[in-house]
Motif scaffolding. Structure first.
Motif, PDB file in Angstrom:
ATOM      1  N   GLY A  75       0.808  -1.204   0.000  1.00  0.00           N
ATOM      2  CA  GLY A  75       0.000   0.000   0.000  1.00  0.00           C
ATOM      3  C   GLY A  75       0.846   1.261   0.000  1.00  0.00           C
ATOM      4  N   ARG A  76       0.246   2.347  -0.446  1.00  0.00           N
ATOM      5  CA  ARG A  76       0.927   3.637  -0.493  1.00  0.00           C
ATOM      6  C   ARG A  76      -0.042   4.761  -0.128  1.00  0.00           C
ATOM      7  NH1 ARG A  76       4.534   0.644  -0.613  1.00  0.00           N
ATOM      8  NH2 ARG A  76       6.397   0.631  -1.922  1.00  0.00           N
ATOM      9  N   ALA A  77       0.517   5.884   0.317  1.00  0.00           N
ATOM     10  CA  ALA A  77      -0.236   7.106   0.592  1.00  0.00           C
ATOM     11  C   ALA A  77       0.516   8.271  -0.033  1.00  0.00           C
ATOM     12  CB  ALA A  77      -0.392   7.320   2.093  1.00  0.00           C
ATOM     13  N   VAL A  78      -0.216   9.329  -0.356  1.00  0.00           N
ATOM     14  CA  VAL A  78       0.410  10.488  -1.000  1.00  0.00           C
ATOM     15  C   VAL A  78       1.093  11.392   0.015  1.00  0.00           C
ATOM     16  CG1 VAL A  78       0.004  12.558  -2.382  1.00  0.00           C
ATOM     17  CG2 VAL A  78      -1.188  10.436  -2.936  1.00  0.00           C
ATOM     18  N   PHE A  79       0.350  11.743   1.084  1.00  0.00           N
ATOM     19  CA  PHE A  79       0.920  12.654   2.075  1.00  0.00           C
ATOM     20  C   PHE A  79       0.364  12.373   3.455  1.00  0.00           C
ATOM     21  CE2 PHE A  79      -2.144  15.282  -0.553  1.00  0.00           C
ATOM     22  CZ  PHE A  79      -3.245  15.109   0.272  1.00  0.00           C
ATOM     23  N   ALA A  80       0.981  12.962   4.455  1.00  0.00           N
ATOM     24  CA  ALA A  80       0.523  12.816   5.833  1.00  0.00           C
ATOM     25  C   ALA A  80      -0.749  13.640   6.035  1.00  0.00           C
ATOM     26  CB  ALA A  80       1.596  13.284   6.806  1.00  0.00           C
ATOM     27  N   TYR A  81      -1.608  13.143   6.902  1.00  0.00           N
ATOM     28  CA  TYR A  81      -2.871  13.819   7.192  1.00  0.00           C
ATOM     29  C   TYR A  81      -2.625  14.915   8.225  1.00  0.00           C
ATOM     30  CZ  TYR A  81      -7.860  14.386   8.207  1.00  0.00           C
ATOM     31  OH  TYR A  81      -9.119  14.890   8.374  1.00  0.00           O
ATOM     32  N   GLU A  82      -2.044  15.991   7.759  1.00  0.00           N
ATOM     33  CA  GLU A  82      -1.723  17.131   8.606  1.00  0.00           C
ATOM     34  C   GLU A  82      -1.476  18.338   7.724  1.00  0.00           C
ATOM     35  OE1 GLU A  82       1.590  15.149  10.430  1.00  0.00           O
ATOM     36  OE2 GLU A  82       3.024  16.325   9.290  1.00  0.00           O
ATOM     37  N   SER A  83      -1.555  19.523   8.308  1.00  0.00           N
ATOM     38  CA  SER A  83      -1.261  20.762   7.619  1.00  0.00           C
ATOM     39  C   SER A  83      -2.024  20.853   6.291  1.00  0.00           C
ATOM     40  CB  SER A  83       0.256  20.882   7.404  1.00  0.00           C
ATOM     41  OG  SER A  83       0.616  22.141   6.913  1.00  0.00           O
ATOM     42  N   VAL A  84      -1.328  21.151   5.208  1.00  0.00           N
ATOM     43  CA  VAL A  84      -1.976  21.348   3.913  1.00  0.00           C
ATOM     44  C   VAL A  84      -2.634  20.057   3.418  1.00  0.00           C
ATOM     45  CG1 VAL A  84      -1.593  21.921   1.486  1.00  0.00           C
ATOM     46  CG2 VAL A  84      -0.479  23.254   3.269  1.00  0.00           C
ATOM     47  N   GLY A  85      -2.006  18.914   3.694  1.00  0.00           N
ATOM     48  CA  GLY A  85      -2.597  17.641   3.285  1.00  0.00           C
ATOM     49  C   GLY A  85      -3.970  17.433   3.899  1.00  0.00           C
ATOM     50  N   ARG A  86      -4.086  17.707   5.176  1.00  0.00           N
ATOM     51  CA  ARG A  86      -5.382  17.587   5.853  1.00  0.00           C
ATOM     52  C   ARG A  86      -6.395  18.557   5.260  1.00  0.00           C
ATOM     53  NH1 ARG A  86      -8.105  19.737  10.331  1.00  0.00           N
ATOM     54  NH2 ARG A  86      -9.327  18.182  11.501  1.00  0.00           N
ATOM     55  N   ARG A  87      -5.953  19.781   4.972  1.00  0.00           N
ATOM     56  CA  ARG A  87      -6.842  20.777   4.390  1.00  0.00           C
ATOM     57  C   ARG A  87      -7.377  20.316   3.029  1.00  0.00           C
ATOM     58  NH1 ARG A  87      -3.923  26.049   2.948  1.00  0.00           N
ATOM     59  NH2 ARG A  87      -3.018  25.635   5.002  1.00  0.00           N
ATOM     60  N   LEU A  88      -6.515  19.709   2.221  1.00  0.00           N
ATOM     61  CA  LEU A  88      -6.958  19.219   0.910  1.00  0.00           C
ATOM     62  C   LEU A  88      -7.981  18.100   1.052  1.00  0.00           C
ATOM     63  CD1 LEU A  88      -3.550  19.189  -0.997  1.00  0.00           C
ATOM     64  CD2 LEU A  88      -5.490  20.703  -1.437  1.00  0.00           C
ATOM     65  N   VAL A  89      -7.726  17.167   1.970  1.00  0.00           N
ATOM     66  CA  VAL A  89      -8.665  16.064   2.186  1.00  0.00           C
ATOM     67  C   VAL A  89     -10.019  16.588   2.631  1.00  0.00           C
ATOM     68  CG1 VAL A  89      -9.179  14.055   3.615  1.00  0.00           C
ATOM     69  CG2 VAL A  89      -6.886  14.352   2.688  1.00  0.00           C
ATOM     70  N   LEU A  90     -10.030  17.491   3.599  1.00  0.00           N
ATOM     71  CA  LEU A  90     -11.292  18.012   4.116  1.00  0.00           C
ATOM     72  C   LEU A  90     -12.022  18.859   3.073  1.00  0.00           C
ATOM     73  CD1 LEU A  90     -10.298  18.927   7.784  1.00  0.00           C
ATOM     74  CD2 LEU A  90     -11.505  16.889   6.956  1.00  0.00           C
ATOM     75  N   SER A  91     -11.267  19.556   2.233  1.00  0.00           N
ATOM     76  CA  SER A  91     -11.896  20.329   1.164  1.00  0.00           C
ATOM     77  C   SER A  91     -12.611  19.421   0.182  1.00  0.00           C
ATOM     78  CB  SER A  91     -10.845  21.173   0.427  1.00  0.00           C
ATOM     79  OG  SER A  91     -10.292  22.147   1.276  1.00  0.00           O
ATOM     80  N   LEU A  92     -12.005  18.293  -0.141  1.00  0.00           N
ATOM     81  CA  LEU A  92     -12.641  17.319  -1.029  1.00  0.00           C
ATOM     82  C   LEU A  92     -13.808  16.626  -0.341  1.00  0.00           C
ATOM     83  CD1 LEU A  92     -12.838  15.482  -3.528  1.00  0.00           C
ATOM     84  CD2 LEU A  92     -11.034  14.065  -2.514  1.00  0.00           C
ATOM     85  N   LYS A  93     -13.594  16.234   0.900  1.00  0.00           N
ATOM     86  CA  LYS A  93     -14.572  15.404   1.606  1.00  0.00           C
ATOM     87  C   LYS A  93     -15.815  16.174   2.039  1.00  0.00           C
ATOM     88  CE  LYS A  93     -14.371  11.770   5.144  1.00  0.00           C
ATOM     89  NZ  LYS A  93     -13.435  11.060   6.026  1.00  0.00           N
TER      90      LYS A  93
END
Length: 240
Positions: A75-93
């Motif tokens: 398995g792989r992930a793009v980025f850590a769920y923090e800072s800008v990465g978290r903001r991008l996830v929440l913006s999509l979700k």
């Protein structure tokens, strides 16, 4: 080209995370890029979490995956769920930022293209119908569809169903998460034949404990999948 120039003049390219001006479409500004903790270099081969040291090609695992070996192969992930990465996830979700999907899916494709065979059937982790009705879209399904286009692979959006409406898992312990999701996901009865005998690439937005991906892996294996790989947009890191 003239039309593109006119459009660019009216709507200048903006950072995906903060709307600051950028030179190219669908990218991050220098500040947001530096604050996005990409899972690059040596990473856990099961979940994609960053590991210390240099990347010498050796297969290694994080403490979580050593303590609780995963049911999927890699398995792989793009980025850590923090800072800008978290903001991008929440913006999509939660922010209806479906315009982010092509770029985020491209990043996910880049992370997983060398570990998951091209023949994998791409499948998203499902939402319960009530949550889907409220949110209007399943972000994992949108990402899976876009990833499948990059991979030129088959996608099965409705291959899994979430029959149980689970409680929000924020703040729950690892054991609580696994208990809540035990048996919550199953293969769609009319899609089992499409899953049987196939390698599967499971897609989700965030991995925390891995309980959701474990439930999804169990479901596709029960339907006859021969191998399972996973890719997530973000990985929650211990201590973050």
């Amino acid at each position: 080209m003239q039309l593109q120039s006119v459009i660019r003049a009216i709507y200048p390219a903006a950072c995906l995370a903060c709307d600051a001006p950028v030179e190219q479409e669908n990218g991050l500004c220098a500040s947001c890029w530096s604050e996005t903790h990409f899972c690059a270099g040596p990473v856990c081969d099961a979940c994609g979490a960053p590991l210390p040291g240099e990347d010498d090609g050796t297969v290694a695992f994080c403490d979580d995956c050593l303590a609780s070996p995963r049911l999927w192969r890699r398995g792989r992930a793009v980025f850590a769920y923090e800072s800008v990465g978290r903001r991008l996830v929440l913006s999509l979700k939660h922010g209806d930022r479906t315009d982010l999907v092509p770029t985020l899916a491209r990043w996910m494709h880049q992370r997983v293209k060398d570990i998951a065979p091209d023949s994998c059937l791409v499948m998203p982790v499902p939402l319960h119908w009530s949550r889907l009705m409220r949110r209007r879209y399943n972000q994992a399904a949108l990402l899976a569809q876009a990833i499948s286009r990059f991979r030129e692979a088959e996608v099965l959006v409705d291959g899994l169903v979430r029959a149980q409406r689970t409680v929000p898992l924020d703040g729950h312990s690892r054991d609580e998460r696994f208990a809540v999701l035990d048996g919550a996901i199953s293969a769609h009865p009319k899609r089992q034949a499409s899953i049987n005998g196939r390698s599967i690439l499971l897609v989700d937005d965030v991995m925390t404990s891995g309980a959701t991906l474990t439930a999804a892996t169990e479901a596709v294996c029960a339907a006859g999948a021969t191998d399972v790989f996973v890719v997530t947009l973000a990985r929650v890191l211990k201590g973050h």
